[in-house]
Scaffold this motif. Structure first.
Motif, PDB file in Angstrom:
ATOM      1  N   LEU A   1       0.837  -1.183   0.000  1.00 24.78           N
ATOM      2  CA  LEU A   1       0.000   0.000   0.000  1.00 24.78           C
ATOM      3  C   LEU A   1       0.878   1.241   0.000  1.00 24.78           C
ATOM      4  O   LEU A   1       1.978   1.248   0.519  1.00 24.78           O
ATOM      5  CB  LEU A   1      -0.923  -0.010   1.221  1.00 24.78           C
ATOM      6  CG  LEU A   1      -1.933  -1.156   1.252  1.00 24.78           C
ATOM      7  CD1 LEU A   1      -2.641  -1.178   2.591  1.00 24.78           C
ATOM      8  CD2 LEU A   1      -2.945  -1.018   0.132  1.00 24.78           C
TER       9      LEU A   1
ATOM     10  N   SER B   1       0.116   6.120   3.836  1.00 23.92           N
ATOM     11  CA  SER B   1      -1.047   5.909   4.682  1.00 23.92           C
ATOM     12  C   SER B   1      -1.970   7.119   4.667  1.00 23.92           C
ATOM     13  O   SER B   1      -1.530   8.251   4.863  1.00 23.92           O
ATOM     14  CB  SER B   1      -0.583   5.648   6.120  1.00 23.92           C
ATOM     15  OG  SER B   1      -1.665   5.809   7.008  1.00 23.92           O
TER      16      SER B   1
ATOM     17  N   ASP C   1      -4.599  11.736  -1.260  1.00 23.16           N
ATOM     18  CA  ASP C   1      -4.103  10.597  -0.474  1.00 23.16           C
ATOM     19  C   ASP C   1      -4.880  10.472   0.831  1.00 23.16           C
ATOM     20  O   ASP C   1      -5.224   9.374   1.268  1.00 23.16           O
ATOM     21  CB  ASP C   1      -2.615  10.767  -0.150  1.00 23.16           C
ATOM     22  CG  ASP C   1      -1.718  10.581  -1.363  1.00 23.16           C
ATOM     23  OD1 ASP C   1      -2.183   9.998  -2.360  1.00 23.16           O
ATOM     24  OD2 ASP C   1      -0.552  11.031  -1.300  1.00 23.16           O
TER      25      ASP C   1
ATOM     26  N   TRP D   1      -7.929   0.906   0.239  1.00 22.89           N
ATOM     27  CA  TRP D   1      -7.511   0.513   1.573  1.00 22.89           C
ATOM     28  C   TRP D   1      -8.520  -0.435   2.204  1.00 22.89           C
ATOM     29  O   TRP D   1      -8.145  -1.422   2.823  1.00 22.89           O
ATOM     30  CB  TRP D   1      -7.333   1.755   2.436  1.00 22.89           C
ATOM     31  CG  TRP D   1      -5.996   2.370   2.211  1.00 22.89           C
ATOM     32  CD1 TRP D   1      -5.611   3.150   1.173  1.00 22.89           C
ATOM     33  CD2 TRP D   1      -4.848   2.188   3.028  1.00 22.89           C
ATOM     34  NE1 TRP D   1      -4.295   3.487   1.295  1.00 22.89           N
ATOM     35  CE2 TRP D   1      -3.798   2.922   2.418  1.00 22.89           C
ATOM     36  CE3 TRP D   1      -4.606   1.508   4.211  1.00 22.89           C
ATOM     37  CZ2 TRP D   1      -2.531   2.974   2.961  1.00 22.89           C
ATOM     38  CZ3 TRP D   1      -3.343   1.567   4.748  1.00 22.89           C
ATOM     39  CH2 TRP D   1      -2.321   2.287   4.131  1.00 22.89           C
TER      40      TRP D   1
ATOM     41  N   ARG E   1      -6.279  -2.287  12.100  1.00 19.57           N
ATOM     42  CA  ARG E   1      -6.261  -1.376  10.958  1.00 19.57           C
ATOM     43  C   ARG E   1      -5.378  -0.160  11.243  1.00 19.57           C
ATOM     44  O   ARG E   1      -4.656   0.308  10.363  1.00 19.57           O
ATOM     45  CB  ARG E   1      -7.692  -0.938  10.639  1.00 19.57           C
ATOM     46  CG  ARG E   1      -7.824  -0.051   9.414  1.00 19.57           C
ATOM     47  CD  ARG E   1      -9.284   0.311   9.205  1.00 19.57           C
ATOM     48  NE  ARG E   1     -10.053  -0.863   8.845  1.00 19.57           N
ATOM     49  CZ  ARG E   1     -10.338  -1.220   7.598  1.00 19.57           C
ATOM     50  NH1 ARG E   1      -9.909  -0.466   6.600  1.00 19.57           N
ATOM     51  NH2 ARG E   1     -11.037  -2.291   7.328  1.00 19.57           N
TER      52      ARG E   1
ATOM     53  N   GLU F   1      -2.318   0.761   8.775  1.00 27.48           N
ATOM     54  CA  GLU F   1      -2.266   2.023   8.055  1.00 27.48           C
ATOM     55  C   GLU F   1      -0.978   2.790   8.349  1.00 27.48           C
ATOM     56  O   GLU F   1      -0.426   3.445   7.466  1.00 27.48           O
ATOM     57  CB  GLU F   1      -3.487   2.875   8.406  1.00 27.48           C
ATOM     58  CG  GLU F   1      -4.776   2.348   7.800  1.00 27.48           C
ATOM     59  CD  GLU F   1      -5.930   3.313   7.945  1.00 27.48           C
ATOM     60  OE1 GLU F   1      -5.806   4.269   8.746  1.00 27.48           O
ATOM     61  OE2 GLU F   1      -6.950   3.125   7.271  1.00 27.48           O
ATOM     62  N   LEU F   2      -0.506   2.720   9.577  1.00 31.36           N
ATOM     63  CA  LEU F   2       0.744   3.403   9.910  1.00 31.36           C
ATOM     64  C   LEU F   2       1.957   2.676   9.325  1.00 31.36           C
ATOM     65  O   LEU F   2       2.954   3.294   8.943  1.00 31.36           O
ATOM     66  CB  LEU F   2       0.885   3.541  11.423  1.00 31.36           C
ATOM     67  CG  LEU F   2      -0.050   4.559  12.079  1.00 31.36           C
ATOM     68  CD1 LEU F   2       0.006   4.435  13.594  1.00 31.36           C
ATOM     69  CD2 LEU F   2       0.304   5.977  11.650  1.00 31.36           C
ATOM     70  N   GLU F   3       1.887   1.350   9.260  1.00 31.64           N
ATOM     71  CA  GLU F   3       2.995   0.561   8.719  1.00 31.64           C
ATOM     72  C   GLU F   3       3.172   0.772   7.228  1.00 31.64           C
ATOM     73  O   GLU F   3       4.297   0.762   6.714  1.00 31.64           O
ATOM     74  CB  GLU F   3       2.753  -0.927   9.011  1.00 31.64           C
ATOM     75  CG  GLU F   3       2.900  -1.285  10.483  1.00 31.64           C
ATOM     76  CD  GLU F   3       2.212  -2.581  10.867  1.00 31.64           C
ATOM     77  OE1 GLU F   3       2.316  -2.977  12.032  1.00 31.64           O
ATOM     78  OE2 GLU F   3       1.544  -3.198   9.993  1.00 31.64           O
ATOM     79  N   ALA F   4       2.053   0.971   6.527  1.00 26.87           N
ATOM     80  CA  ALA F   4       2.109   1.111   5.065  1.00 26.87           C
ATOM     81  C   ALA F   4       2.893   2.360   4.685  1.00 26.87           C
ATOM     82  O   ALA F   4       2.652   3.443   5.194  1.00 26.87           O
ATOM     83  CB  ALA F   4       0.700   1.195   4.501  1.00 26.87           C
TER      84      ALA F   4
ATOM     85  N   ARG G   1      -0.747  -8.410   8.009  1.00 26.90           N
ATOM     86  CA  ARG G   1       0.182  -7.308   8.254  1.00 26.90           C
ATOM     87  C   ARG G   1       1.630  -7.753   8.090  1.00 26.90           C
ATOM     88  O   ARG G   1       2.493  -6.964   7.674  1.00 26.90           O
ATOM     89  CB  ARG G   1      -0.022  -6.746   9.657  1.00 26.90           C
ATOM     90  CG  ARG G   1      -1.264  -5.896   9.841  1.00 26.90           C
ATOM     91  CD  ARG G   1      -1.465  -5.555  11.303  1.00 26.90           C
ATOM     92  NE  ARG G   1      -0.249  -5.026  11.902  1.00 26.90           N
ATOM     93  CZ  ARG G   1       0.101  -5.224  13.179  1.00 26.90           C
ATOM     94  NH1 ARG G   1      -0.653  -5.948  13.986  1.00 26.90           N
ATOM     95  NH2 ARG G   1       1.217  -4.705  13.641  1.00 26.90           N
TER      96      ARG G   1
ATOM     97  N   TYR H   1       7.068   5.190  13.881  1.00 26.29           N
ATOM     98  CA  TYR H   1       7.042   5.127  12.416  1.00 26.29           C
ATOM     99  C   TYR H   1       7.591   6.430  11.831  1.00 26.29           C
ATOM    100  O   TYR H   1       7.202   7.521  12.253  1.00 26.29           O
ATOM    101  CB  TYR H   1       5.609   4.944  11.904  1.00 26.29           C
ATOM    102  CG  TYR H   1       4.872   3.800  12.550  1.00 26.29           C
ATOM    103  CD1 TYR H   1       4.917   2.515  12.006  1.00 26.29           C
ATOM    104  CD2 TYR H   1       4.137   4.000  13.714  1.00 26.29           C
ATOM    105  CE1 TYR H   1       4.245   1.470  12.609  1.00 26.29           C
ATOM    106  CE2 TYR H   1       3.472   2.947  14.325  1.00 26.29           C
ATOM    107  CZ  TYR H   1       3.530   1.686  13.765  1.00 26.29           C
ATOM    108  OH  TYR H   1       2.870   0.648  14.370  1.00 26.29           O
TER     109      TYR H   1
ATOM    110  N   TYR I   1       8.712   8.157   7.747  1.00 25.52           N
ATOM    111  CA  TYR I   1       8.314   7.982   6.353  1.00 25.52           C
ATOM    112  C   TYR I   1       9.313   8.639   5.403  1.00 25.52           C
ATOM    113  O   TYR I   1      10.054   9.542   5.802  1.00 25.52           O
ATOM    114  CB  TYR I   1       6.907   8.559   6.156  1.00 25.52           C
ATOM    115  CG  TYR I   1       5.902   7.865   7.039  1.00 25.52           C
ATOM    116  CD1 TYR I   1       5.276   6.706   6.626  1.00 25.52           C
ATOM    117  CD2 TYR I   1       5.636   8.330   8.329  1.00 25.52           C
ATOM    118  CE1 TYR I   1       4.387   6.034   7.454  1.00 25.52           C
ATOM    119  CE2 TYR I   1       4.758   7.660   9.166  1.00 25.52           C
ATOM    120  CZ  TYR I   1       4.138   6.516   8.723  1.00 25.52           C
ATOM    121  OH  TYR I   1       3.279   5.838   9.552  1.00 25.52           O
TER     122      TYR I   1
END
Length: 299
Positions: A3, A6, A82, A89, A101, A105-108, A157, A228, A230
């Motif tokens: 994905l 996020s 976005d 999603w 979830r 979403e944070l991992e993506a 995940r 996290y 990015y």
């Protein structure tokens, strides 16, 4: 399915940018809403706090009020799109519950993930059997938890760590996490073997904090947390602090910086990755598992 950025992170980013623009124009929430004919300030407040999926038309109206010129306007429109995305999603995350979830979403799209766990193996490193036991134990207290759906969500995940371009993932776990207490012997052994196998992956680092070790400025944190960051430095670094009933998401610079300092202290106190693998292997009664050195690993 990999994905992109996020929507949760993009909503937070959009909110920060829109709040900065409003303050640059010396406008209050009430003044902006009056110009746009919005009934109350709650709608704008939720957008600025990243708490709701923004409507692109509303964002365009706000950019008009703030007289945002290109290319800044074009950049914010991309971020707003976005932030507003949902269909892809929802399909990708499927039946995940709200808490799973939030993590997914944070991992993506994350470039770096650091997780600290003082009691349990982190969710991204759990075997299905281990996850099932732990989720079942939690469900006995919380009630109304679909255990099998939660286990499937954790497994989904975990694809994050085996995709072609995984994030740099570091697990900092207390030595107690490696104890077999309360677990069937076969579940514990499979989980420890799985932990060692994942630690061999080039971008996965597992480091153990000895129970007697100090983090430098005091004891280890009492609550598990995940950090996290990015690729886009303007996307807010985020910390998710785990609690019994819900999870606290932190994006304020002061809060995140505090946890970054905690991470540095924990990294300084933890065993190196090779020594951590040797500790787990000794407990299994097996020889240490060879592990290629990760150039991003912190010693």
């Amino acid at each position: 399915m990999p994905l992109s950025a996020s929507p949760v992170v993009r909503r937070a980013r959009l909110g920060v940018e829109l709040r900065r623009l409003r303050r640059r124009e010396s406008l209050t929430l009430e003044q902006v809403c009056a110009r746009l004919g919005w009934a109350s300030t709650s709608k704008l407040s939720r957008i600025e706090l990243g708490q709701s999926r923004p409507d692109l038309a509303d964002v365009l109206d706000l950019l008009d009020v703030y007289e945002v010129p290109p290319p800044q306007r074009d950049e914010l429109i991309v971020i707003a799109r976005d932030a507003a995305t949902g269909r892809g999603w929802s399909k990708a995350l499927g039946e995940m519950g709200e808490r799973q979830r939030a993590y997914a979403e944070l991992e993506a799209g994350a470039e770096r993930i650091v997780e600290y766990q003082c009691v349990l193996v982190p969710g991204l490193l759990q075997t299905p059997a281990y996850a099932r036991l732990r989720v079942s134990a939690g469900a006995a207290l919380a009630g109304e938890v679909d255990v099998e759906a939660d286990v499937r969500a954790r497994v989904a995940r975990q694809e994050l760590l085996i995709r072609p371009d995984p994030p740099h993932y570091t697990a900092l776990v207390d030595e107690r996490v490696c104890d077999p207490d309360g677990l069937p012997a076969d579940v514990w052994r499979d989980q420890m073997r799985h932990l060692l196998a994942l630690a061999e992956r080039p971008r996965v680092t597992v480091r153990v904090l000895r129970s007697t070790a100090s983090s430098g400025d005091g004891p280890h944190p009492l609550a598990p947390f995940s950090y996290y960051s990015y690729p886009d430095p303007e996307d807010p670094r985020t910390v998710l602090v785990e609690t019994l009933t819900t999870d606290l998401r932190l994006v304020a610079e002061a809060d995140v910086t505090h946890y970054e300092r905690v991470i540095e202290r924990l990294l300084a106190a933890a065993l190196p990755a090779d020594a951590s693998a040797e500790l787990v292997a000794r407990r299994l009664g097996a020889a240490p598992v060879p592990r290629p050195r990760d150039p991003h690993e912190r010693e």
